[in-house]
Motif scaffolding. Structure first.
Motif, mmCIF file in Angstrom:
data_model
loop_
_atom_site.group_PDB
_atom_site.id
_atom_site.type_symbol
_atom_site.label_atom_id
_atom_site.label_comp_id
_atom_site.label_asym_id
_atom_site.label_seq_id
_atom_site.Cartn_x
_atom_site.Cartn_y
_atom_site.Cartn_z
ATOM 1 N N LEU A 1 0.832 -1.204 0.000
ATOM 2 C CA LEU A 1 0.000 0.000 0.000
ATOM 3 C C LEU A 1 0.864 1.252 0.000
ATOM 4 N N LEU A 2 1.907 1.265 0.831
ATOM 5 C CA LEU A 2 2.806 2.416 0.862
ATOM 6 C C LEU A 2 3.485 2.628 -0.476
ATOM 7 N N PHE A 3 3.905 1.545 -1.118
ATOM 8 C CA PHE A 3 4.587 1.674 -2.402
ATOM 9 C C PHE A 3 3.632 2.172 -3.482
ATOM 10 N N ASP A 4 2.380 1.701 -3.477
ATOM 11 C CA ASP A 4 1.417 2.137 -4.492
ATOM 12 C C ASP A 4 1.045 3.600 -4.335
ATOM 13 N N VAL A 5 0.876 4.062 -3.084
ATOM 14 C CA VAL A 5 0.394 5.425 -2.844
ATOM 15 C C VAL A 5 1.536 6.425 -2.796
ATOM 16 N N ASP A 59 5.017 5.627 -3.451
ATOM 17 C CA ASP A 59 6.217 5.210 -4.170
ATOM 18 C C ASP A 59 7.378 4.965 -3.215
ATOM 19 N N LYS A 60 7.082 4.701 -1.960
ATOM 20 C CA LYS A 60 8.085 4.411 -0.934
ATOM 21 C C LYS A 60 7.510 3.396 0.030
ATOM 22 N N GLU A 89 2.661 15.059 -0.823
ATOM 23 C CA GLU A 89 2.835 15.474 -2.219
ATOM 24 C C GLU A 89 2.929 14.265 -3.138
ATOM 25 N N ALA A 90 3.688 13.252 -2.713
ATOM 26 C CA ALA A 90 3.811 12.040 -3.531
ATOM 27 C C ALA A 90 2.483 11.305 -3.603
ATOM 28 N N ALA A 91 1.732 11.280 -2.512
ATOM 29 C CA ALA A 91 0.438 10.590 -2.515
ATOM 30 C C ALA A 91 -0.554 11.297 -3.429
ATOM 31 N N ILE A 92 -0.599 12.627 -3.342
ATOM 32 C CA ILE A 92 -1.546 13.377 -4.171
ATOM 33 C C ILE A 92 -1.221 13.210 -5.647
ATOM 34 N N PHE A 123 4.099 0.579 17.406
ATOM 35 C CA PHE A 123 5.492 0.174 17.203
ATOM 36 C C PHE A 123 5.722 -0.347 15.782
ATOM 37 N N SER A 124 4.669 -0.868 15.140
ATOM 38 C CA SER A 124 4.840 -1.380 13.780
ATOM 39 C C SER A 124 5.141 -0.264 12.786
ATOM 40 N N ARG A 125 4.561 0.930 13.001
ATOM 41 C CA ARG A 125 4.854 2.155 12.256
ATOM 42 C C ARG A 125 4.379 2.133 10.812
ATOM 43 N N HIS A 126 3.963 0.979 10.300
ATOM 44 C CA HIS A 126 3.549 0.930 8.903
ATOM 45 C C HIS A 126 2.204 0.219 8.732
#
Length: 517
Positions: free
Chosen positions: A35-39, A41-42, A56-59, A172-175
């Motif tokens: 999900l983080l990579f799709d929205v 790019d990281k 900015e990257a998400a938008i 603690f998982s942070r993601h």
């Protein structure tokens, strides 16, 4: 640029975090990292429900589906307005730039959250009645940002205490993006508790900040003027200064002492911590401090409190001038009487003792300092008491000899395997007057020579431990392996050891082999 056709439209007051969690539900088996990579790019963006970054990257990726800017998401779908609503422009811009970029996310320190001493509620919460309304109106639940103020405990709409989950806001998982539908199942059997009126006031005022903070751009100077003005209007002042104790008593009567203690204010520190708000503002304060300090002066009316803040934010030529308390000048005859009184005191006690003799003398000094500073300093200089310094000379040669004798006694008596390293600091710490000796070593040549001669290095300390352990083992008739010898001497063989220590260890092991049969 990728397109995300299934990205949901964000509802009013829905957190951007919640939109990402709902998108994960729509995509089925999408993992959090994917999900983080799709929205974004990281894969290193933190899943912060309150103040996310990388917008900015998400938008750029979801813009074909959701036509809004990063600033719109910051103002309408995060807790940025709540945590920075009463912050100066430089702090607001710093946090806003971090939210748009993908580099840092230091809002907890910049917004003052990390340093706030009030009781916080770190778990994600929700209102059961709001969830019912969401299901009836939209057919699915979502995380409402009005539930996430870490200092608020109840719903501003229904006045019910929030239902707590076991999910930490700063997990603690942070993601991990956790949708509300995974937490909420059946809300019809949930116990509903009406919150106290103080908690409802706090929650409604926080919602006012969230909804209207974009209209407020207030600096530290304007906050100082605002609190001074409301204190002056209620006559909580002593001439030009504010009566801090009277202000604290007034605020305490409004909120009630027990509630303030439950909030995190101790019995003794409430007056001090509230006084920070009514002094010159130099640092960030969180929204509960402003709500607790400001609402009592408007009888709990949130609209009047907010309008007063907006009026303070207006330019000075357009807003009503703040009430000022001016120090009226003292007439000439009164100044002469004050000078005569001070001359009587200063000739008897001297300038310093006269100033702090009692409250009246201190006030007398203050009035003269404000009205005729030049005369006061000249009189004090003329009447300064010159004290004779007592000649308490020390026979340093005698002290040097006595101290060396003490050091030799310490050296001969401390012969324990587990004694600390005999460094200069250790020898000096064994003396009763260690500070005096340490500061005057340049006067004590024998002590200096002793410390330089018997100062034990780390290498020597390790060798001493090896020999002492060897003697103990010989007395017990035990033979150890080399690694056991190192362990008994508390030497970590995995670290770098000098060749001297290794040679001593080999000699000790060989000596044990010869003498223990």
């Amino acid at each position: 640029m990728t397109t995300l056709p299934f990205f949901p439209k964000l509802y009013e007051h829905e957190l951007f975090y919640s939109g990402l969690a709902r998108y994960k539900v729509r995509c089925g088996v999408l993992t959090d990292k994917q999900l983080l990579f799709d929205v974004f790019d990281k894969r290193t963006i933190f899943a912060s429900p309150e103040i996310p970054n990388g917008l900015e990257a998400a938008i750029a990726n979801i813009r074909p589906k959701m036509r809004c800017s990063g600033l719109d998401i910051i103002e309408n779908h995060t807790l940025y307005p709540l945590y920075t609503g009463l912050s100066p422009e430089n702090i607001r811009n710093k946090i806003k730039n971090e939210m748009l970029s993908s580099v840092n996310n230091t809002y907890t320190t910049a917004a003052g959250l990390a340093a706030c001493m009030l009781k916080t509620f770190p778990y994600m919460r929700y209102c059961s009645e709001c969830v019912k309304d969401q299901l009836a109106m939209h057919g699915e639940p979502f995380w409402d940002r009005r539930w996430f103020g870490i200092f608020t405990t109840c719903c501003p709409i229904h006045g019910l205490t929030f239902q707590s989950t076991n999910i930490l806001i700063h997990d603690f998982s942070r993601h991990a993006f956790i949708p509300l539908v995974d937490v909420v199942f059946d809300q019809y059997g949930v116990e509903k508790n009406k919150a106290k009126w103080q908690e409802q006031h706090m929650s409604k005022a926080a919602t006012k900040i969230i909804s209207s903070s974009h209209t407020l751009n207030i600096s530290f100077d304007k906050l100082t003027d605002f609190y001074r003005s409301i204190a002056y209007e209620h006559n909580f002042n002593k001439r030009s200064s504010i009566d801090q104790l009277a202000v604290a008593s007034f605020v305490r009567q409004f909120w009630k002492q027990q509630w303030l203690v439950d909030r995190g204010f101790g019995d003794q520190d409430f007056d001090t911590r509230l006084a920070y708000i009514f002094r010159k503002h130099r640092k960030q304060h969180q929204y509960p401090y402003h709500i607790i300090a400001g609402l009592p002066f408007f009888n709990g009316d949130i609209e009047k409190w907010w309008n007063a803040l907006l009026a303070t934010n207006m330019p000075k030529n357009a807003s009503q001038s703040l009430p000022q308390v001016i120090n009226l000048p003292i007439n000439t005859s009164e100044i002469l009487d004050l000078k005569q009184s001070w001359l009587t005191l200063v000739k008897q006690y001297g300038p310093k003792k006269s100033r702090y003799l009692n409250t009246e003398s201190y006030n007398l000094y203050t009035k003269l300092y404000r009205n005729d500073k030049t005369w006061l300093l000249e009189v004090n200089a003329q009447n300064r008491i010159i004290r004779e310094n007592k000649n308490c000379r020390v026979n340093w040669c005698k002290r040097d000899i006595l101290t060396v004798k003490q050091l030799f006694k310490i050296l001969n008596s401390a012969d324990d395997t587990y004694s600390p390293r005999r460094s200069k600091r250790w020898f000096l710490s064994q003396l009763s007057n260690s500070a005096s000796i340490e500061h005057n070593l340049y006067r004590l040549p024998k002590c200096t020579a002793f410390l330089n001669s018997y100062n034990e290095t780390v290498e020597e300390y390790q060798c001493r431990r090896l020999t002492q352990v060897t003697l103990n083992l010989a007395n017990k008739k035990k033979r150890f392996e080399p690694w056991q010898l190192y362990r008994s001497a508390r030497i970590n063989a995995q670290r770098n050891i000098s060749s001297t220590v290794i040679k001593v260890a080999v000699w000790c092991h060989n000596w044990l082999i010869v003498h223990i049969k």
